[in-house]
Design a protein around this motif. Structure first.
Motif, mmCIF file in Angstrom:
data_model
loop_
_atom_site.group_PDB
_atom_site.id
_atom_site.type_symbol
_atom_site.label_atom_id
_atom_site.label_comp_id
_atom_site.label_asym_id
_atom_site.label_seq_id
_atom_site.Cartn_x
_atom_site.Cartn_y
_atom_site.Cartn_z
ATOM 1 N N ARG A 1 -0.526 11.829 -17.695
ATOM 2 C CA ARG A 1 -1.252 10.629 -17.241
ATOM 3 C C ARG A 1 -2.692 11.026 -16.917
ATOM 4 O O ARG A 1 -2.915 12.032 -16.241
ATOM 5 C CB ARG A 1 -0.550 10.108 -15.982
ATOM 6 C CG ARG A 1 -1.126 8.844 -15.448
ATOM 7 C CD ARG A 1 -0.297 8.393 -14.264
ATOM 8 N NE ARG A 1 -0.647 7.071 -13.838
ATOM 9 C CZ ARG A 1 0.013 6.421 -12.883
ATOM 10 N NH1 ARG A 1 1.048 6.970 -12.292
ATOM 11 N NH2 ARG A 1 -0.359 5.210 -12.524
ATOM 12 N N SER B 1 7.974 11.184 -9.192
ATOM 13 C CA SER B 1 8.686 10.164 -9.959
ATOM 14 C C SER B 1 9.760 10.812 -10.846
ATOM 15 O O SER B 1 10.428 11.741 -10.409
ATOM 16 C CB SER B 1 7.681 9.318 -10.750
ATOM 17 O OG SER B 1 8.357 8.233 -11.353
ATOM 18 N N ARG C 1 -0.777 12.298 -6.762
ATOM 19 C CA ARG C 1 -1.522 11.341 -7.581
ATOM 20 C C ARG C 1 -0.837 9.983 -7.570
ATOM 21 O O ARG C 1 0.375 9.876 -7.751
ATOM 22 C CB ARG C 1 -1.647 11.861 -9.013
ATOM 23 C CG ARG C 1 -2.321 13.236 -9.073
ATOM 24 C CD ARG C 1 -2.165 13.867 -10.437
ATOM 25 N NE ARG C 1 -2.970 13.223 -11.445
ATOM 26 C CZ ARG C 1 -2.540 12.984 -12.683
ATOM 27 N NH1 ARG C 1 -1.316 13.302 -13.052
ATOM 28 N NH2 ARG C 1 -3.342 12.409 -13.556
HETATM 29 C C1 LIG Z 1 3.170 5.536 -8.852
HETATM 30 S S1 LIG Z 1 4.271 6.890 -8.765
HETATM 31 C C2 LIG Z 1 3.212 8.227 -9.205
HETATM 32 C C3 LIG Z 1 3.933 9.267 -10.036
HETATM 33 C C4 LIG Z 1 3.065 10.445 -10.487
HETATM 34 N N1 LIG Z 1 2.541 11.186 -9.362
HETATM 35 C C5 LIG Z 1 1.943 9.961 -11.359
HETATM 36 O O1 LIG Z 1 0.796 9.900 -10.909
HETATM 37 O O2 LIG Z 1 2.198 9.630 -12.519
HETATM 38 C C6 LIG Z 1 4.441 7.088 -6.986
HETATM 39 C C7 LIG Z 1 5.697 7.852 -6.603
HETATM 40 O O3 LIG Z 1 5.613 8.161 -5.217
HETATM 41 C C8 LIG Z 1 6.910 8.024 -4.654
HETATM 42 N N2 LIG Z 1 6.790 7.852 -3.190
HETATM 43 C C9 LIG Z 1 6.557 6.730 -2.475
HETATM 44 N N3 LIG Z 1 6.525 6.997 -1.158
HETATM 45 C C10 LIG Z 1 6.735 8.342 -1.035
HETATM 46 C C11 LIG Z 1 6.840 9.222 0.066
HETATM 47 N N4 LIG Z 1 6.702 8.788 1.331
HETATM 48 N N5 LIG Z 1 7.083 10.535 -0.176
HETATM 49 C C12 LIG Z 1 7.229 10.985 -1.438
HETATM 50 N N6 LIG Z 1 7.156 10.198 -2.531
HETATM 51 C C13 LIG Z 1 6.907 8.887 -2.329
HETATM 52 C C14 LIG Z 1 7.510 6.834 -5.371
HETATM 53 O O4 LIG Z 1 8.914 6.851 -5.292
HETATM 54 C C15 LIG Z 1 6.970 7.042 -6.785
HETATM 55 O O5 LIG Z 1 7.884 7.759 -7.573
#
Ligand SMILES: C[S@@+](CC[C@H](N)C(=O)[O-])C[C@H]1O[C@@H](n2cnc3c(N)ncnc32)[C@H](O)[C@@H]1O
Length: 383
Positions: free
Chosen positions: A175, A205, A310
């Motif tokens: 990405r 994710s 990210r």
């Molecule tokens: C929009 S995705 C981004 C995935 C990847 N980092 C990218 O940029 O392609 C955000 C991810 O953060 C996770 N997430 C949300 N709150 C979180 C938390 N408190 N701790 C860890 N992960 C979290 C969600 O489950 C999701 O899989």
């Protein structure tokens, strides 16, 4: 033969038991119903796939998450809706609008969710949370917030769906490919002097981000000395990541991104590809440790040389962003790198107390060390 699978199948013993039952069915047609599972292991997916090729397996699922996962991999299945989740009074041609609700009601609701289910969304951005609550309400054809709140707090299934709506899992291989090019050409080369490198992919994710990183590290010849911790609050995406099975429907975009990121091989070399899905090769999995973890939890996991967080901070309010940045500061080596998403940064959250720009365009920052705080930074040049 009909097999009903209760529970999440989250231990190897349970998965093995199902495989054993399937084996016992011999050559008979088999119907499998997954009642509670949101995700299943790679062995099970592949076994079902094989049986469907021979036309002798029908699959029924009750969880929408598993249904989409199976469909994305080319498994034919039927979604069975639980009666309790249907709203009987809804007419399909009715246009639904949620009643408005106050931010204070939402704050109370999030606190109740934390008390009851242990997931802390209290400091997530309210506009995004409210949007997600409305989506979830309409899913159940509900317009009254208080009624929905009661439902969530009293029905694990309804909460689970809301939890999935809160955790937005959008991701891609490579990405923002130019960020990966920059990591390859600048950041990772700097880390090469370490005998052992620890990297944390926060909010990983379904694993596409850490696997992309592993591909670059392999091409740089340093994957063998890297340990990647890949964590996410959502346990189902973590299981998906461990499975390493992905739909081939996006393969053209994946290849395009890989090339733009400066990939030196053929993207498909990292997978075993069947007609419906692609399976990540084990050589990329060996150095990645996937586990469920919320970045809000206190306690340092390790001391890292690089953290990728990210497209997650955008969902946090400023107070939580400050806390998480402080947490990253404490989890990084002196001069360690923090990579954020394209639309994220350090301006509003006082991030520059702890970090300096390394490359503003690609959102790459470096942890200040004590000498940074007290003196001129030796690392203040842009990368
Ligand atoms: C929009 S995705 C981004 C995935 C990847 N980092 C990218 O940029 O392609 C955000 C991810 O953060 C996770 N997430 C949300 N709150 C979180 C938390 N408190 N701790 C860890 N992960 C979290 C969600 O489950 C999701 O899989």
């Amino acid at each position: 033969m009909h097999i009903s699978v209760m529970g999440e199948l989250d231990s190897k013993a349970e998965a093995d038991r199902l495989l054993e039952c399937i084996h016992e069915s011999g050559r008979y047609e088999i119907h499998i119903t997954f009642l509670d599972a949101n995700i299943v292991t790679r062995d099970i997916v592949e076994r079902i796939m094989k049986m469907q090729e021979d036309n002798r397996c029908k699959v029924f699922v009750l969880k929408a998450y598993l249904y989409s996962y199976f469909l994305s991999l080319g498994i034919k299945c039927f979604l069975v809706k639980k009666k309790s989740l249907l709203n009987k009074t809804y007419q399909s041609n009715e246009k639904l609008n949620c009643q408005d609700f106050e931010p204070e009601q939402v704050e109370d609701f999030l606190r109740d969710i934390y008390d009851k289910y242990g997931y802390d969304f209290t400091e997530y951005r309210k506009d995004s949370i409210i949007r997600r609550i409305k989506i979830s309400m309409l899913r159940y054809c509900m317009t009254c917030f208080e009624e929905f709140r009661e439902r969530v707090l009293n029905d694990q299934d309804v909460f689970e769906q809301l939890f999935l709506d809160f955790s937005i899992n959008t991701t891609n291989f490579f990405r923002d490919p130019e960020v990966f090019t920059f990591l390859k050409e600048s950041v990772l080369l700097r880390l090469d002097s370490y005998s052992h490198i620890k990297i944390w992919s926060v909010g990983c994710s379904n694993g596409k981000e850490p696997y992309s990183l592993a591909m670059i590290l392999k091409e740089l010849g340093i994957l063998h000395k890297v340990q990647i911790y890949a964590t996410d609050i959502n346990p189902y995406v973590i299981e998906e990541a461990k499975n390493g099975l992905y739909s081939i429907s996006t393969i053209d975009d994946d290849i395009d991104n890989y090339k733009k990121a400066g990939g030196a091989k053929d993207f498909t070399d990292y997978f075993d590809i069947t007609c419906n899905y692609m399976k990540i090769k084990d050589e990329l999995k060996e150095n990645i440790l996937f586990f469920q973890h919320s970045v809000i939890e206190k306690g340092i996991l390790n001391e890292f040389q690089m953290i990728l967080c990210r497209n997650l901070m955008i969902y946090f309010d400023i107070v939580l962003q400050k806390k998480v940045l402080r947490h990253f500061y404490n989890s990084l080596d002196d001069g360690g790198f923090l990579i954020m998403g394209k639309s994220e940064g350090m301006l509003l959250n006082n991030g520059y107390e702890h970090f300096v720009d390394y490359n503003e365009k690609h959102k790459v920052f470096r942890r200040k060390n004590l000498s940074f705080i007290n003196h001129e930074s030796p690392y203040n040049g842009k990368g």
